[in-house]
Design an enzyme around this catalytic site. Structure first.
Site, PDB file in Angstrom:
ATOM      1  N   GLU A 130      -5.923   3.251  -2.741  1.00  0.00           N
ATOM      2  CA  GLU A 130      -5.372   2.490  -3.852  1.00  0.00           C
ATOM      3  C   GLU A 130      -5.950   3.043  -5.142  1.00  0.00           C
ATOM      4  OE1 GLU A 130      -2.957   0.936  -5.739  1.00  0.00           O
ATOM      5  OE2 GLU A 130      -2.735   0.259  -3.665  1.00  0.00           O
TER       6      GLU A 130
ATOM      7  N   CYS B 278       0.852  -1.176   0.000  1.00  0.00           N
ATOM      8  CA  CYS B 278       0.000   0.000   0.000  1.00  0.00           C
ATOM      9  C   CYS B 278       0.896   1.236   0.000  1.00  0.00           C
ATOM     10  CB  CYS B 278      -0.883  -0.107   1.240  1.00  0.00           C
ATOM     11  SG  CYS B 278      -1.272   1.327   2.189  1.00  0.00           S
TER      12      CYS B 278
END
Length: 246
Positions: free
Chosen positions: A114, A8
């Site tokens: 994201e 991430c």
């Protein structure tokens, strides 16, 4: 903008009080590092200072850490400092292997971001696309609204000049995406459930690696947000506001 292959690469954390409440409810003991300080973050990027709960030789320590891992054996701070570590290769990658059995941490997050390709940006609408940037940012958070606890590794690097303070740094561990994430990205951070927090912090590598799996389906929810967050300097609260489809 983060490399879409990195996961991430951006997150937010602005709920310290609720995270600490969770620790107390679990009767999970911790100490606060002497110079620890908290600043709410809505668009936390690599190389920022983040809040971590370190498992440090049997003691849990609430501390600040540099997001981008610097191993203790490095001669100098490397130019590339990993913000992620793949769960599948922790035991074989020399960069992370020495931390697997002794230096685990929790990295609290209110949610993470994201980017998906524009054609996958929304199951309902393909409007509002920007031809100059075909990646659509999403904000992902727990469905129960509680702060997340992301599994992490940490280390402490000491400059050659011992008068300078050591640098504590960390990386977020990632795994394969669950069903809720697959339409956005092929990977996701390891989200630990409360009953696993102490087990992970205890840093028994063989036992703890079984915790590094995708979140159970239904744990997370997601929605589209503005491309303003592509700029890591943009840190306002509206980073997490749902995108206005109109």
């Amino acid at each position: 903008m983060p490399n879409p292959g990195t996961m991430c690469g951006r997150f937010g954390f602005f709920e310290l009080r609720y995270f600490l409440d969770q620790l107390r409810q679990l009767e999970l003991p911790f100490e606060e590092e002497e110079h620890y300080g908290f600043m709410p973050g809505y668009n936390i990027a690599p190389d920022n200072t983040v809040t971590v709960l370190l498992g440090d030789e049997g003691v849990n320590v609430l501390a600040n850490a540099h997001w981008g891992l610097v191993p203790h054996w490095a001669e100098t701070i490397p130019k590339i400092r990993p913000v992620n570590a793949r769960a599948e290769s922790l035991g074989t990658k020399p960069y992370f292997r020495h931390m697997l059995n002794r230096r685990h941490c929790l990295i609290p997050a209110s949610g993470f971001y994201e980017w998906s390709a524009a054609r996958d940006a929304s199951p309902k609408s393909s409007a509002m696309r920007d031809a100059s940037d075909n990646k659509q940012p999403w904000y992902i958070h727990r469905a129960d609204k509680r702060p997340m606890a992301l599994a992490g590794l940490w280390d402490r690097w000491q400059p050659k000049d011992e008068k300078k303070p050591p640098l504590t740094s960390c990386a977020i561990i990632t795994t394969e995406a669950n069903a809720d994430m697959q339409s956005i990205h092929e990977r996701m951070p390891v989200i630990l459930e409360q009953e696993s927090w102490q087990e992970w912090l205890d840093a028994d590598g063989k036992a703890a690696t079984c915790l590094l799996r995708p979140a159970v389906d239904g744990i997370i929810e997601s929605y589209r947000v503005s491309r303003k967050i592509n700029n890591p300097q943009y840190i306002r609260k509206d980073c997490i506001e749902p995108l206005n489809e109109e």
